[in-house]
Design an enzyme around this catalytic site. Structure first.
Site, short mmCIF file in Angstrom:
data_model
loop_
_atom_site.label_atom_id
_atom_site.label_comp_id
_atom_site.label_asym_id
_atom_site.label_seq_id
_atom_site.Cartn_x
_atom_site.Cartn_y
_atom_site.Cartn_z
CG ASN A 72 -1.94 -1.12 1.18
OD1 ASN A 72 -2.19 -1.71 0.15
ND2 ASN A 72 -2.55 -1.40 2.33
CD GLU A 173 -3.32 -5.52 -1.76
OE1 GLU A 173 -3.79 -4.65 -0.99
OE2 GLU A 173 -3.04 -6.67 -1.39
CD GLU A 292 1.05 -7.58 -0.53
OE1 GLU A 292 0.26 -7.68 0.43
OE2 GLU A 292 1.24 -6.53 -1.15
O1 AHR Z 1 1.48 -6.77 3.49
C1 AHR Z 1 0.63 -5.84 4.11
C2 AHR Z 1 -0.30 -5.13 3.14
O2 AHR Z 1 -1.23 -6.06 2.67
C3 AHR Z 1 0.31 -4.56 1.88
O3 AHR Z 1 0.78 -3.27 2.05
C4 AHR Z 1 -0.85 -4.54 0.94
O4 AHR Z 1 -0.45 -4.65 -0.41
C5 AHR Z 1 -1.73 -5.67 1.40
O5 AHR Z 1 -3.05 -5.30 1.52
#
Ligand code: AHR
Length: 511
Positions: A72, A173, A292
């Site tokens: 994020n 995202e 992720e």
């Molecule tokens: O990894 C934590 C957060 O999770 C990241 O910043 C984001 O991309 C996801 O929502």
């Protein structure tokens, strides 16, 4: 006693182990960078301010590629803020995590740290608040040899040689309403296409990851990938996937069955990608970057841990989502890794989120020690030993009923065969909460020999499945020798303790 029979065959391979499956993630979030990998003044800090203890654990973890700088965070980040003389770098508000970003650590520091860690860089560009221009300029700054304003600026800032970063994420995202610069699939698809083109004009050798869905539960899941790739298929090499899991309401069985969800998620994205390929009559294959994934206890979080955290005090590197992982979490992580490996024909990159402190296998206290969490172990062993060819695994196992995923095999496995060292490695989870599992492995096309390694992570004596490593007790959960593994000609047999993750490595010759 649970029973399981596994068959592997030398000729039934999925493909070469993509070594980038053992990736990790460093975000400017919480204490991942500041007081995680970087803490000038810490007794273990080197002359750059990098923590030697965390670096040593990173190497032991065996991460191959590390995504940076978010997450994020990247959707509101100006990469230029993190280069040049540190004293002149601006302090900024990071709206993603309601944090004050000092910019003391930036691109050059991450490149230097990555060299020491021996890890490849996967760099994300900001397609939230910024666009084509900033993305192509960052590629020029990082990868162009010299003789232009930006490449010469890199030299002036201390790096004569280009960073030569191959792997780039086109944002993060952007399907999520929480993201700074959230977009519709059409808006993002066009932007990704144009950013990719412009970045490749600067450096044609780069590989590009388009943003996929933030999770399979997103209302736009499927449609998002389809629309984005309808625009950008020819320009990108991978589409991303993100997934986080947790045990909910004490439903351990569903949690332990979670890899079923990962399997289905991957299969769905593969189908969507291939549908776009067929419709567009494209020749090339777009693969998957699961950039992720992890266990993350998101529900019931303190509001301090929530994204944005609006209305709270602005702080530097606050303690955010520092989950402590237990034995059950480690078994689940082992099964998630198995799922990724079994899909290694299409999932070519995967990044466990994150590396240190923030939902991480490594924990580090400010001015204090660093230690391995329970989930460190399956990752470290698979990163070290999953080499060569991924073998198909035919499993006939006793099954258990889970509320969320129905009937699931108790024993979960992935397998690799490294022809260079003549070894087969099996990565096994017993998801049964009560019973040990007797496992027989039929080796087709191989004659099995000496056992090189047999280790298990299970519930420590006198503890329960929630046992975890903590500041006070850093080594409660770890690996111990797995007794009684026998490999005889065409068969291997072993017994997995209840709720456990194991690795078995043995020599083979071709039958
Ligand atoms: O990894 C934590 C957060 O999770 C990241 O910043 C984001 O991309 C996801 O929502």
């Amino acid at each position: 006693m649970t029973k399981a029979r596994i068959t592997i065959d030398r000729d039934f391979t999925i493909g070469e182990v993509p070594r980038r499956l053992f990736g990790s993630f460093v975000e400017h979030m919480g204490r991942c960078v500041y007081t995680g990998i970087y803490e000038p003044g810490h007794p273990e800090a080197d002359e750059n301010g990098f923590r030697r203890d965390v670096l040593a654990l990173t190497k032991e973890l065996g991460a191959t590629v590390i995504r940076y700088p978010g997450g994020n965070f990247v959707s509101g980040y100006n990469w230029e803020d993190g280069v040049g003389p540190v004293a002149a770098r601006p302090r900024r508000l990071d709206g993603a995590w309601h944090t004050v970003e000092t910019n003391a650590f930036g691109l050059h520091e991450f490149v230097d740290w990555s060299k020491l860690a021996g890890t490849e860089i996967m760099e994300a560009v900001n397609l939230g608040t910024r666009g084509v221009d900033a993305a192509r300029e960052l590629v020029e700054y990082a990868n162009h040899p010299g003789g232009t304003y930006l490449s010469d600026l890199r030299k002036k800032n201390g790096s004569a040689d280009p960073f030569d970063i191959k792997l780039w994420c086109l944002g993060n995202e952007l399907d999520g309403p929480w993201q700074i610069g959230h977009k519709t699939a059409h808006e993002y698809g066009r932007l990704a296409q144009e950013a990719a083109k412009a970045m490749r004009f600067v450096d044609p050798s780069i590989e590009l990851v388009a943003v996929g869905s933030s999770g399979s539960g997103m209302p736009t899941f499927g449609e998002w990938e389809h629309t984005v790739l309808s625009h950008a298929y020819d320009e990108v090499d991978y589409v991303s996937m993100h997934a986080y899991y947790q045990e909910e309401d004490g439903d351990a069985k569903s949690f332990l069955a979670t890899a079923v969800d990962t399997d289905r998620f991957i299969d769905s994205v593969v189908s969507t990608v291939d549908a776009v390929k067929a419709k567009g009559r494209h020749k090339k294959v777009v693969n998957l970057s699961f950039d992720e994934w992890n266990v993350w206890y998101q529900r019931g979080l303190d509001t301090d841990d929530q994204p944005h955290n609006v209305g709270k005090t602005w702080r530097e590197h606050p303690r955010l989502i520092e989950d402590t992982y237990n034995v059950t979490d480690a078994v689940v992580v082992g099964t998630l890794l198995n799922s990724l490996l079994r899909h290694g024909d299409r999932v070519k990159i995967a990044n466990q989120a994150q590396l240190v402190n923030v939902i991480a296998p490594i924990r580090a206290e400010e001015n204090g020690p660093a230690w391995r969490q329970s989930i460190f172990w399956p990752f470290a062993r698979m990163a070290a030993l999953a080499r060569g060819q991924i073998l198909r695994t035919a499993v006939t196992s006793d099954r258990f009923e889970s509320d969320k995923f129905g009937d699931v095999d108790v024993v979960d496995v992935s397998a690799t065969w490294d022809e260079d060292n003549g070894r087969v490695a099996l990565f096994l989870a017993n998801r049964g909460l009560e019973e040990a599992a007797d496992v027989e492995v039929s080796l087709r096309g191989f004659v099995g020999g000496r056992v090189i390694r047999a280790e298990v992570l299970d519930v420590p004596d006198g503890a329960d499945r929630f046992a975890a490593n903590t500041l006070e007790n850093q080594d409660q959960v770890g690996l111990r020798p797995l007794p009684g593994v026998a490999v005889n000609g065409g068969t291997a047999s072993l017994t997995l303790p209840a709720l456990s993750w194991s690795v078995v490595e043995f020599e083979v010759i071709k039958a």
